[in-house]
Scaffold this motif. Structure first.
Motif, PDB file in Angstrom:
ATOM      1  N   UNK A 100       1.366  -1.008  -0.060  1.00 34.69           N
ATOM      2  CA  UNK A 100      -0.268   0.018  -0.237  1.00 34.69           C
ATOM      3  C   UNK A 100       0.413   0.936  -0.041  1.00 34.69           C
ATOM      4  N   UNK A 101       1.736   1.161   0.652  1.00 37.60           N
ATOM      5  CA  UNK A 101       2.615   2.587   1.263  1.00 37.60           C
ATOM      6  C   UNK A 101       3.277   2.585  -0.526  1.00 37.60           C
ATOM      7  N   UNK A 102       4.033   2.322  -1.246  1.00 32.15           N
ATOM      8  CA  UNK A 102       4.347   1.753  -2.038  1.00 32.15           C
ATOM      9  C   UNK A 102       3.737   2.820  -3.060  1.00 32.15           C
ATOM     10  N   UNK A 103       2.442   2.421  -3.889  1.00 33.56           N
ATOM     11  CA  UNK A 103       1.325   2.623  -4.361  1.00 33.56           C
ATOM     12  C   UNK A 103       1.242   4.626  -3.795  1.00 33.56           C
ATOM     13  N   UNK A 104       1.372   4.813  -2.688  1.00 32.38           N
ATOM     14  CA  UNK A 104       0.619   5.768  -1.855  1.00 32.38           C
ATOM     15  C   UNK A 104       1.637   6.646  -2.427  1.00 32.38           C
ATOM     16  N   UNK A 105       2.612   6.501  -2.286  1.00 33.01           N
ATOM     17  CA  UNK A 105       3.662   6.732  -2.494  1.00 33.01           C
ATOM     18  C   UNK A 105       4.654   7.429  -4.138  1.00 33.01           C
ATOM     19  N   UNK A 106       3.635   6.645  -4.903  1.00 35.69           N
ATOM     20  CA  UNK A 106       3.872   6.825  -6.071  1.00 35.69           C
ATOM     21  C   UNK A 106       3.242   7.968  -6.599  1.00 35.69           C
ATOM     22  N   UNK A 107       1.576   7.534  -6.471  1.00 38.93           N
ATOM     23  CA  UNK A 107       0.353   8.704  -6.689  1.00 38.93           C
ATOM     24  C   UNK A 107       0.795  10.058  -5.692  1.00 38.93           C
ATOM     25  N   UNK A 108       1.474  10.840  -4.913  1.00 43.51           N
ATOM     26  CA  UNK A 108       1.915  11.418  -4.831  1.00 43.51           C
ATOM     27  C   UNK A 108       2.908  12.234  -5.739  1.00 43.51           C
ATOM     28  N   UNK A 109       3.118  11.126  -6.411  1.00 43.26           N
ATOM     29  CA  UNK A 109       4.357  12.402  -7.723  1.00 43.26           C
ATOM     30  C   UNK A 109       3.385  12.180  -9.126  1.00 43.26           C
ATOM     31  N   UNK A 110       1.920  12.677  -8.497  1.00 40.67           N
ATOM     32  CA  UNK A 110       0.777  13.335  -9.551  1.00 40.67           C
ATOM     33  C   UNK A 110       0.463  12.094 -10.394  1.00 40.67           C
ATOM     34  N   UNK A 111       0.733  10.658  -9.921  1.00 41.51           N
ATOM     35  CA  UNK A 111       0.051   9.300 -10.959  1.00 41.51           C
ATOM     36  C   UNK A 111      -1.414   9.595 -10.301  1.00 41.51           C
ATOM     37  N   UNK A 112      -2.721   9.562 -12.006  1.00 43.91           N
ATOM     38  CA  UNK A 112      -3.950   9.453 -10.914  1.00 43.91           C
ATOM     39  C   UNK A 112      -4.023   7.688 -11.661  1.00 43.91           C
ATOM     40  N   UNK A 113      -3.300   6.474 -11.916  1.00 43.05           N
ATOM     41  CA  UNK A 113      -3.879   5.178 -13.221  1.00 43.05           C
ATOM     42  C   UNK A 113      -3.206   4.902 -12.348  1.00 43.05           C
ATOM     43  N   UNK A 114      -3.390   3.364 -12.362  1.00 45.69           N
ATOM     44  CA  UNK A 114      -2.197   1.844 -12.218  1.00 45.69           C
ATOM     45  C   UNK A 114      -2.956   0.704 -11.969  1.00 45.69           C
ATOM     46  N   UNK A 115      -1.790  -0.203 -11.677  1.00 45.12           N
ATOM     47  CA  UNK A 115      -1.860  -1.498 -12.626  1.00 45.12           C
ATOM     48  C   UNK A 115      -0.723  -2.220 -11.469  1.00 45.12           C
ATOM     49  N   UNK A 116      -1.653  -3.358 -11.035  1.00 44.41           N
ATOM     50  CA  UNK A 116      -1.561  -4.581 -10.280  1.00 44.41           C
ATOM     51  C   UNK A 116      -0.893  -5.584 -11.111  1.00 44.41           C
ATOM     52  N   UNK A 117       0.568  -5.967 -11.475  1.00 40.15           N
ATOM     53  CA  UNK A 117       0.775  -7.523 -12.492  1.00 40.15           C
ATOM     54  C   UNK A 117       1.138  -8.354 -11.912  1.00 40.15           C
ATOM     55  N   UNK A 118       0.776  -9.495 -12.214  1.00 37.77           N
ATOM     56  CA  UNK A 118       1.321 -10.729 -11.126  1.00 37.77           C
ATOM     57  C   UNK A 118       1.345 -12.197 -11.765  1.00 37.77           C
ATOM     58  N   UNK A 119       1.950 -11.453 -13.056  1.00 40.41           N
ATOM     59  CA  UNK A 119       2.685 -12.458 -14.197  1.00 40.41           C
ATOM     60  C   UNK A 119       3.791 -12.779 -14.129  1.00 40.41           C
ATOM     61  N   UNK A 120       4.111 -13.460 -14.893  1.00 40.49           N
ATOM     62  CA  UNK A 120       5.193 -14.362 -15.471  1.00 40.49           C
ATOM     63  C   UNK A 120       6.082 -15.017 -13.265  1.00 40.49           C
ATOM     64  N   UNK A 121       5.184 -15.033 -12.648  1.00 39.47           N
ATOM     65  CA  UNK A 121       5.511 -15.558 -10.984  1.00 39.47           C
ATOM     66  C   UNK A 121       4.904 -17.304 -11.476  1.00 39.47           C
ATOM     67  N   UNK A 122       5.798 -17.491  -9.898  1.00 36.95           N
ATOM     68  CA  UNK A 122       4.708 -19.207  -9.782  1.00 36.95           C
ATOM     69  C   UNK A 122       3.761 -19.515  -9.705  1.00 36.95           C
ATOM     70  N   UNK A 123       3.600 -20.855  -9.981  1.00 33.35           N
ATOM     71  CA  UNK A 123       1.585 -21.062 -10.208  1.00 33.35           C
ATOM     72  C   UNK A 123       1.527 -21.611  -8.314  1.00 33.35           C
ATOM     73  N   UNK A 124       0.955 -21.424  -7.508  1.00 34.60           N
ATOM     74  CA  UNK A 124       0.504 -21.981  -6.552  1.00 34.60           C
ATOM     75  C   UNK A 124       0.065 -23.829  -6.848  1.00 34.60           C
ATOM     76  N   UNK A 125       0.565 -24.341  -5.791  1.00 34.28           N
ATOM     77  CA  UNK A 125      -0.862 -25.418  -6.034  1.00 34.28           C
ATOM     78  C   UNK A 125      -2.007 -25.452  -6.040  1.00 34.28           C
TER      79      UNK A 125
END
Length: 426
Positions: A100-125
């Motif tokens: 949460x803190x990372x996204x908020x810190x970037x928002x303070x730079x003037x960014x208004x739109x966001x994305x969360x990526x979970x591609x190319x990572x290991x699959x859970x059982x």
């Protein structure tokens, strides 16, 4: 003009990210062509993926702030993406706070739109459980960014982000079902099509995944991506997607070639496709794109380049697994030249055709060498030189004339170069 709410470019490849100056040129072109969205997601930005918990250092944070303003001045929406999936521990309270803190810190730079990526990572059982954790993480971020309600875009890239990665299949995937049922309707889900790199995407395949995730997907389109092989670049049109596909998606974002400058044909063609009339074709779209691109090659009158020259270059470096028609012709001629059954008179005629093709590629190369766009020269130079040298090798071998001994072409130095020749005739 396109009516797609999200249409644009993803800087989402593996490799050296674009510079601020390159992104500025990209924004200028996007504004001119009607592309409205840029997704910042370079895999090798350390603070985007590997060190996602850490705040951007002051210099890098200021660069992001300037990038947001540059995009805004060009009328381009900038979406910032974070990719924490390699080692995010959702059971760990410190990780939840860091996310949460990372996204908020970037928002303070003037960014208004966001994305969360979970591609190319290991699959859970348990893939459904993995999806539910990712849903919880997304909602956690949404509530941290907008405690009074979502005010900007939130794009989500799933771990099963194409049909070939969905288990046991798109319609029956517990992972995709959990995403569709769990994610708030305001969250857009990214999808690359049947494959990671999809030469074709059918309307039926999009409707299938839309049903699975309970919303129209947003295409993360890797058609022109080049980060999976140093030997390829894609200068062909936006193709393999019927016009009816536009009605079934929330938008289209192209993840293009790593080098910026060669992306003019593909990105112009994407914009052309998005607003196209029913008689639109990829071939005519490419011609329009090349006409827009040609002035970049015509800066020095002493080194003229024709549209036909540029078309040959685009056909040489076309689309995944596909050459354009002019390149197919050159390859056909080259095969006939080396065929022992080809007669001497026919071989002489074919060799002249190869010489003409080589001259056209050299003409483009010399124009770039003399011109002011050094980035375009540097981006295309290795590919043009490679074709020129291979054509020369074939002609010397066929005629046994010239300064070069055909047995002495020793520039194939790397293991990859040698591996490329194995199994070709089997």
């Amino acid at each position: 003009m396109s009516t797609m709410p999200v249409l644009g470019v993803i800087e989402g490849f593996y490799g050296r990210p674009w510079t601020a100056a390159q992104r500025g040129r990209l924004f200028e072109r996007m504004a001119a062509w009607g592309l409205n969205t840029y997704l910042y997601a370079p895999k090798d930005d350390r603070w985007h993926r590997q060190e996602w918990r850490e705040a951007y250092p002051a210099a890098e944070a200021e660069s992001l702030r300037a990038l947001v303003e540059d995009a805004r001045q060009h009328g381009v929406r900038l979406v910032y993406a974070l990719a924490p999936g390699l080692d995010l521990d959702w059971a760990n309270g410190a990780d939840r706070r860091a996310l949460a803190q990372k996204f908020v810190s970037v928002q303070r730079l003037g960014i208004e739109h966001f994305s969360l990526l979970f591609d190319d990572i290991p699959y859970a059982p348990d893939r459904a459980a993995q999806a539910r954790e990712q849903v919880a993480a997304t909602h956690h971020v949404l509530d941290a960014l907008w405690p009074d309600g979502q005010a900007g875009l939130m794009l989500f890239c799933p771990t099963e982000y194409c049909a070939e990665r969905a288990r046991p299949g798109v319609a029956s995937s517990p992972y995709l079902r959990a995403l569709g049922e769990g994610l708030r309707p305001s969250v857009d889900i990214l999808w690359t099509g049947p494959q990671v790199v999809s030469p074709e995407i059918s309307v039926q395949s999009i409707l299938e995944v839309n049903r699975a995730v309970c919303r129209p997907v947003l295409l993360w389109d890797n058609l022109h991506a080049s980060d999976y092989s140093l030997h390829r670049l894609h200068l062909g049109p936006y193709a393999g997607r019927p016009l009816d596909l536009r009605a079934g998606v929330a938008g289209i974002l192209s993840n293009p070639n790593n080098p910026l400058e060669p992306n003019t044909p593909g990105l112009f063609s994407l914009a052309d496709y998005a607003g196209a009339a029913p008689d639109w074709t990829p071939e005519t779209s490419l011609d329009r794109a090349l006409e827009v691109w040609l002035p970049e090659f015509m800066a020095v009158p002493a080194h003229p380049v024709t549209l036909e020259d540029l078309r040959l270059v685009a056909h040489m470096l076309y689309l995944p697994g596909q050459l354009g028609p002019q390149a197919v012709r050159v390859l056909t001629v080259a095969r006939q030249v080396v065929d022992l059954q080809t007669g001497a008179e026919q071989r002489a005629s074919l060799l002249e055709e190869l010489r003409a093709a080589r001259r056209r590629v050299v003409r483009v190369l010399r124009a770039l060498e003399a011109g002011p766009n050094r980035d375009l020269l540097f981006d295309l130079h290795p590919y043009l030189v490679d074709v020129v040298e291979e054509l020369n090798r074939l002609m010397v071998g066929a005629t046994q004339r010239g300064e070069d001994d055909p047995e002495a072409f020793l520039y194939r130095g790397s293991l990859a170069d040698h591996l490329m020749t194995l199994g070709r005739e089997n």
